[in-house]
Design a protein around this motif. Sequence first.
Motif: not given
Length: 770
Positions: A587-606
Amino acid sequence: MRNGRLLTIDGNPADPNSQGSVCAKGVAGPSVLYDPNRLLYPLKRAGRRGEGRWLRISWEEAYTEIADRLRAIRESGRPEEFAFQQGRNRSTDIVRRFLNAFGTPSAFNHRALCSLNRRAAILATIGDSDWDLGDFENTRYVLNFGCNWAEAHQGHIPVAIRMMRARERNHAKIVTFDARLSNTAAVSDEWFCVKPGTDGLIALAMSNVICSERLWNKAWFDTWTNYSADEYAAHVRPYTPEMAEAESGVPAEAIRRVAREFAAAAPRCTTICNRGSHAHRNGFYNDRAITVLNALVGNMGHVGGWCWHPLSAWDTQALPEPGPIPPKPTARSLIAEAKDWPLANAWEGKQMRVGEIVYRWIKERRQPISALMTYNCDQAWAWPEAGLVREVLSDEELVPFHVCIDVMVSETGNLADIVLPWTTYLERWDIDSRPPQGLVDYVGLRQPVVDPLGESKDLREIFPELARRIGGGMERYFPWRTQEEYFEEYFRTVPGGFARMRANGVWQDPAKAPNYVPYERVLTAGELKGSQTDEKTGIISKGGESVGVRIGGVARRGFSTPSRKVEVHSRFIVDKGAEADRTISPLPIYEPIPGQRERLAEGKLIMISFKWNVHNAHRTLQSKWLQEISHTNPAWLNSATAARLGVEEGDWIEVTGYRPMDEHVPGGDGSPLGTLRTRVHVTEGVHPSVIAIAHNAGRTTGGPVASNGRDRTSLPGHPPSRDKDRERVWWEGSLSVAQNDIMPIYPDPVSGQQAYHDTIVSVRKVTGTG
């Protein structure tokens, strides 16, 4: 034309897609045709690869060396060691014929760098097509998820003119979700600045609203999908607008309001999406969610709704390719199979090759290569981890022989052994058609308006000659003496034949109707003769294949899926995942990008990529008309982000790219990949977690226009330039960076789509001039 020279280009009013309109890239055609830095003669490397030292050679010498090399590979019994890489290809018939006659399956394209997730999501859901064609001209509401149709889209002008007509005639509303204020977002009624990769979550939240408020077309969904509306309502219940707001940044109340408006406009409403939604690690699921959102309101195939056509080009059954046709290769190739990705080649004939991974495979010696031919694809500049591509192409042990076919010298051509001068589209014959925006397929003829400049040639000349020289039976698949003779045969089924095509440029069968609600077509008695119906599912089978489905006792065509319905729940993709030891949600689901939230919390950007409306990948930067308009690519930063980093408009920054932290991705260890220096453009037109850099810049070869003055190499045998504009490149030295040097290879584990918009970077202010 005037005195044999091309001056201006207008569109063909008879073309059903463009209807006589052309974009800036079309208008600028003469500046590409007469580019003083074009390749005009065959060249052979004189020094080490990459040194830029060349000797002019004759076509006889080029043909002899290439044919000798390829003949030896073919006679070795390992034809798969000849690999062919193509970029945008409008000569699919001749390319396929040559490669099949040779016997190599090792052909790879840029599908995974372009649209693989989108195509896989549509095929998995409806089976009838791998590309949606919203009936934009007749619609009243458009939800746009990350598609920049006003600047850079496969449909571009044909889509744009229909969108504008819908606004004028139907008062259609356009709502855009994008991480950047593109020209498309700017002409929309509403723009929501979203965090990259959350488009699917927004669609699921809208589905939640439509289900919970019973705004759905429940009867259509229960009839034409393989999952009940009540079951889907239960599935999307956790995806609340509040959850979507927390992840995407779009206000929950806006999600509710837009969902209600979309449902109220049904069936004359549609979605459109592109790389903004699907060029992510979770892109397959994003586009599945968006596709099923259309099913929920019952707009599929209806006038003004979410539509499609089974053909993405001309009808090859109505216009069969002249024989004899070579058989498909029987040799095996890692390049062709890409078994690590369950949906890469799940559908026969779609050639969804995972091209971005090939150079890593070659470096790891997983795919032996004896010869490589690259055609209209500047991968040494335009592909992720471009430095790895250049490293592999520089290594004569990994790639013993490399032939590059292109219009201009490029980073890739600079790493070739032989460079062949290719004709521009204004000097050659070709068959041309695109996904039909009017939902009726057509065929077009591309024909030369001037004689080829210098000694440039097209594939339709090069491949037949190589086949004759390689021999071994290849030559029998190229029996025609001239290109015109080939096209005479190809267009013999068109009323008026080749002569009509030359006069009009395009033909569309007037008996064909737009592809509206094809699934409702009632099967004929002849189609039902000898068939069987499964009493439980209603599926009608004949000769071991499903041909339709009984709906309310009526035998209808249905969809081309295993259930003959819209597959909201797909057993097919689950089984494909199991074959590759990979779990895929049915089924269609939402899957967060692995590690993205943690790296954004470090001040990094996408870091995300985008294209300007006046440029087309690598093929237009040598145009002085277009490059003068757009020749630089500073990094876009949100004003709040710039303040946090202590940078202002025009400041220099250093951007460091990192590989993903993802165990399912080759090299997914989170390590640094490389750095670039660029200037900052501070704006409210980009998401605070994003740094956006245009793809259309950063050349180091190709002449002074393409490279902003970096390259002033004179090619051997080419006459001295008489172009008075050569010394008038006023933008010489302007900022121009190659973004792909710090973009990692990041294939989505489901399909292999390159996650262009998930690159994690760190940014710091620097002093100096870069």
